[in-house]
Design a protein around this motif. Structure first.
Motif, short mmCIF file in Angstrom:
data_model
loop_
_atom_site.label_atom_id
_atom_site.label_comp_id
_atom_site.label_asym_id
_atom_site.label_seq_id
_atom_site.Cartn_x
_atom_site.Cartn_y
_atom_site.Cartn_z
N UNK A 12 0.83 -1.20 0.00
CA UNK A 12 0.00 0.00 0.00
C UNK A 12 0.87 1.26 0.00
N UNK A 15 1.89 1.96 -3.40
CA UNK A 15 0.74 2.46 -4.16
C UNK A 15 0.48 3.94 -3.84
N UNK A 16 0.57 4.27 -2.55
CA UNK A 16 0.29 5.64 -2.14
C UNK A 16 1.29 6.61 -2.76
N UNK A 18 2.88 6.17 -5.60
CA UNK A 18 2.54 6.30 -7.02
C UNK A 18 1.33 7.22 -7.20
N UNK A 19 0.36 7.09 -6.32
CA UNK A 19 -0.83 7.93 -6.43
C UNK A 19 -0.47 9.40 -6.20
N UNK A 20 0.46 9.61 -5.26
CA UNK A 20 0.85 10.99 -4.97
C UNK A 20 1.56 11.62 -6.17
#
Lengths: 180, 670
Positions: A12, A15-16, A18-20
């Motif tokens: 996670x 993922x976070x 990458x999302x940022x």
């Protein structure tokens, strides 16, 4: 055994991050394969009463050009129209329009009502020319230098901030290219 | 004045949420009953205040109060009343209010029905639920206030996106949110259990009905959205693997897995930490869906207008909620004691297989959805890729096939140690019949896709498996009818629910296979009086006319469809154009039949006086929706099971491992 329970958390975290990073990118910006290349052919009949039409050779006459693909049925085109009018009033650049899959009467009414920023308008009733230009929706705007090379492709309506941030700098670059 | 009251109600709800997320949690830690008791009234109060805010926002939409920004941006005085109301949640701000309304509704439901939960567990669950609410209320008040005023108010609003002005879509978001947010219950229970450090069958019995209810809502919500895409977008397709569709589908996949693994926790006291992880991840995916839709990281036709500060805020919420719960899981899960052992061939093992396949399928969908974003982020904005149906056909579909094959076998296996040859022996008839149906399909559709025959056989297998199970368990045909009836009544409702839901999946598979494999499509120009044949139906074009709707004008075409001279239906598709906001939409005309859908779309008038028309025949398409309804019905039947009844967890009567295992274990093995 114990470290295994940390796997979901680690995944996670990745993922976070990458999302940022993704938040700062705009997925709607799609690089055009045509940037830096000569503009494709552009031989289109004129809108009635607005002769002449468009001829490709004129794009290479040494003067930069703004090519705007529009249609009267396209809502965002109405949003960007004031910006196009402003450009035309200040006579910053030669502007031509490609009228995309439109009815001629509607197109003429659109220009009569909202103003006509274009020096010439070509009618692309079938959308074939627009396909050559890589247009996948209206409006789209291209800035060409004096040699007819595409310097910028703008997808979607030109908003006021786009004018300052993208369109005007590209026009300036196009002019520098022709007057070194 | 009223919008200010709404705003104030949201602030009060936030204050209550903050109180509810802290005091009961501390109270549970200290064993202080008074502090724990704060949770209940706070949960009711939160719901009340959010409901007031929601009602006031709805009021602003109904009376077209154009001094409220949200109303201006999304409504119009000439809009029909239904869409004025659905406009409340047809935008970012209003849909958030609905989201939080449902969240607090679930919180209030726990407070109301959860009186016989252990006090500390209830306090912690409500506390976690309030943390989520607090996060979202803060998000709403700081970045997306629905009650912002405009001064001076404009004379009229901008209108709602015409694509969304549709009865199917009016009720799609509420169902979807009931599903998404419903999984917050499983999440709160999981986090509370991790804090308590204890998971037992009573816990699972509590979580299951909430999960099941959320799952039912989500199933209906997804089906409605898909149905809308089918008739409104006018391409004849019903699923596009769009990021936002995937955002709703991923929680459904994991929620389905959770539903099944919770059974193992309840019946066998096993798979505990895995079930907790699933509960956390299912809701995390709901949150991720919220992020995807509202942050603008991915392009989608469904995305709300986006704003970078909102994106950062939701991401922060995500990190706190998901990161926090997964960290808690990482620390506490290893301490959970494992439960009953089982052999590789057993109902538990079948459910583990189900979980692995569903979770892997969900992971592929997640990868496909986020891959464009990853590439974009890694290349600094240079590499733009899109992931489309070919990816999912190559990855998702192969994962589903073993799952579907196993779906008819698993439920017949016994707990602990199953008898696979025995079960296959009992399913012999179903297997042979399915194979025959597949062969017959192959013969009848010779020259068509071979995989389609396999799909039909699979669908038949999925229906015949539960039918075999039902026939056996009621001893139908082997015992007098009255005795079978008595047995049928004696079977647990949960078993009936499972059979109906599994068979519903079979109906969906038949619908997908039929409509994908044998669709016929013709795009032509038709003049009045001309006839075109598609899929064995003759469409006669009767002409087109200009009509005026309440807030649009439209061209309406008429096609009379007949088969072998027999009139079937008149299809009247429309091409609408809306003035505010200016937009054109297609309203396909669909005549659903058991054998397939007749589907017509009218296009533009051609220069020669003809009309562009698209005509489809999509075999078995309505079976997809019928199957979704069956699955939901199965869920509802299961919910009515006495053992699931909300509020009746007989914790005291619970002795792990010895509870009544349902009729299954006592059923004869052959």
């Amino acid at each position: 055994m114990r470290w295994r329970s940390f796997i979901p958390l680690a995944l996670f975290a990745a993922l976070a991050v990458a999302l940022f990073v993704g938040l700062d990118l705009n997925p709607r910006i799609i690089p055009s394969a045509l940037i830096g290349k000569p503009a494709p052919a552009l031989d289109l009949p004129p809108l009635p009463g607005k002769e002449p039409g468009l001829v490709a050779a004129r794009l290479r006459d040494g003067e930069p050009t703004l090519v705007n693909v529009w249609a009267s049925w396209c809502g965002p085109c109405r949003i960007e129209h004031p910006q196009l009018m402003a450009l035309a009033e200040d006579e910053i650049i030669r502007m031509i329009g490609i009228n995309y899959k439109d009815r001629q009467a509607n197109a003429l009414r659109f220009l009569a009502q909202l103003g006509d920023p274009y020096e010439a308008v070509g009618v692309d009733a079938t959308g074939r020319t627009s396909i050559d230009w890589g247009v996948y929706g209206v409006p789209e705007t291209f800035i060409l230098d004096g040699a007819g090379r595409i310097l910028l492709k703008h997808v979607g309506p030109i908003r006021e901030e786009d004018l300052e941030e993208k369109i005007l700098p590209a026009i300036a670059a196009a002019k520098r290219g022709t007057e070194p | 004045m009223l919008p200010e009251i709404g705003n104030f109600a949201l602030v009060l709800a936030l204050v209550l949420a903050i109180v509810q997320s802290s005091l009961p949690m501390i109270g549970a830690q200290l064993g202080n009953r008074q502090m724990m008791a704060v949770a209940e009234p706070a949960a009711f109060g939160q719901f009340l205040f959010v409901a007031i805010a929601f009602a006031l926002l709805t009021h602003a939409f109904i009376v077209s109060d154009f001094s409220v920004l949200t109303v201006v941006a999304n409504s119009h005085s000439a809009k029909p009343m239904l869409y004025k109301i659905s406009g409340v949640w047809g935008n970012h701000e209003g849909s958030l209010v609905l989201w939080v309304l449902i969240l607090t509704l679930f919180g209030a439901a726990v407070a109301l029905f959860g009186r016989n939960l252990p006090a500390s567990l209830r306090a912690r669950v409500l506390s976690v639920q309030a943390m989520i609410a607090a996060g979202f209320l803060l998000f709403m008040l700081l970045t997306s206030n629905p009650f912002l005023r405009v001064i001076p108010p404009p004379p009229d609003g901008n209108g709602l996106n015409p694509l969304l002005q549709d009865p199917g879509l009016a009720f799609h978001p509420p169902f979807l949110y009931l599903g998404y947010v419903g999984f917050s219950m499983a999440f709160s229970f999981a986090v509370a259990a991790l804090i308590e450090g204890r998971v037992d069958p009573a816990w699972a019995r509590w979580v299951r009905p909430w999960t099941l209810a959320a799952w039912c809502f989500l199933t209906i919500g997804i089906a409605m959205g898909s149905w809308w895409a089918y008739y409104e977008l006018g391409w004849g397709g019903w699923w596009f693997w769009d990021p936002v569709e995937n955002a709703s589908f991923m929680p459904w996949l994991l929620g389905t897995a959770l539903l099944h693994s919770a059974i193992v926790v309840e019946k066998r006291d096993a798979l505990k930490s895995w079930t907790l992880l699933l509960a956390i991840l299912t809701f995390s995916l709901s949150l991720l869906g919220t992020f995807i839709v509202r942050s603008g990281v991915l392009t989608s036709v469904h995305a709300f207008a986006t704003d970078p500060t909102r994106g950062v805020f939701i991401l922060a919420l995500l990190v706190v909620a998901i990161g926090g719960s997964l960290a808690l899981f990482a620390i506490r899960a290893p301490a959970l004691k494992g439960g009953g052992l089982f052999s590789p061939i057993s109902r538990e093992a079948a459910l583990v297989l189900n979980n692995w396949l569903l979770a892997t399928a969900c992971a592929t969908v997640l990868l496909g959805t986020l891959y464009p974003l990853f590439m974009d982020a890694l290349s600094g904005g240079e590499d733009k890729v899109t992931v489309g149906p070919p990816f999912y056909n190559a990855t998702f579909v192969p994962l589903m096939i073993p799952l579907l094959v196993a779906m008819s076998i698993g439920p017949l296996l016994a707990w602990k140690r199953g008898d696979l040859p025995g079960v296959l022996q009992r399913l012999k008839f179903a297997a042979i019949l399915s194979a025959l149906i597949g062969l017959a399909t192959l013969y009848l559709s010779w020259g068509g896709p071979v995989l389609a025959a396999f799909g039909i056989a699979l669908g038949a297998w999925l229906i015949l498996g539960p039918v075999t199970d039902a026939v056996e368990r009621t001893k139908l045909f082997r015992a007098p009818l009255s005795q079978s009836w008595a047995r049928a009544r004696g079977l647990p409702r949960a078993s009936w629910g499972a059979m109906v839901a599994h068979a519903g999946m079979g109906v969906v598979v038949l619908g997908i296979t039929g409509s994908t494999a044998w669709t016929e499509e013709k795009i032509t120009v038709m003049r009045q009086g001309e006839t075109v044949t598609v899929g064995g139906y003759d469409y006669r074009f009767e002409g087109a006319e200009q009509i005026a709707g309440p807030n649009y004008s439209a061209i309406r075409g008429h096609f009379r469809a007949s088969r072998e001279g027999r009139d079937i239906a008149t299809l009247s598709p429309e091409a609408r154009s809306y003035p505010t906001p200016p937009m054109e939409t297609t309203e396909a005309a669909i005549h659903p039949r058991l054998s397939g859908d007749l589907f017509a779309v009218i296009g533009e008038r051609q220069a020669d006086g003809g009309w562009a028309a698209r005509l489809y025949f999509r075999p078995f398409l309505s079976w997809i929706w019928a199957g979704c309804i069956l699955m939901t019905l199965g869920g509802i039947v299961s919910l009515t099971d006495r053992r699931h009844r909300v509020g009746a967890p007989r914790r005291a009567a619970q002795k792990p491992g010895t509870q009544k295992p349902g009729a299954r274990q006592t059923a004869p093995a052959a």
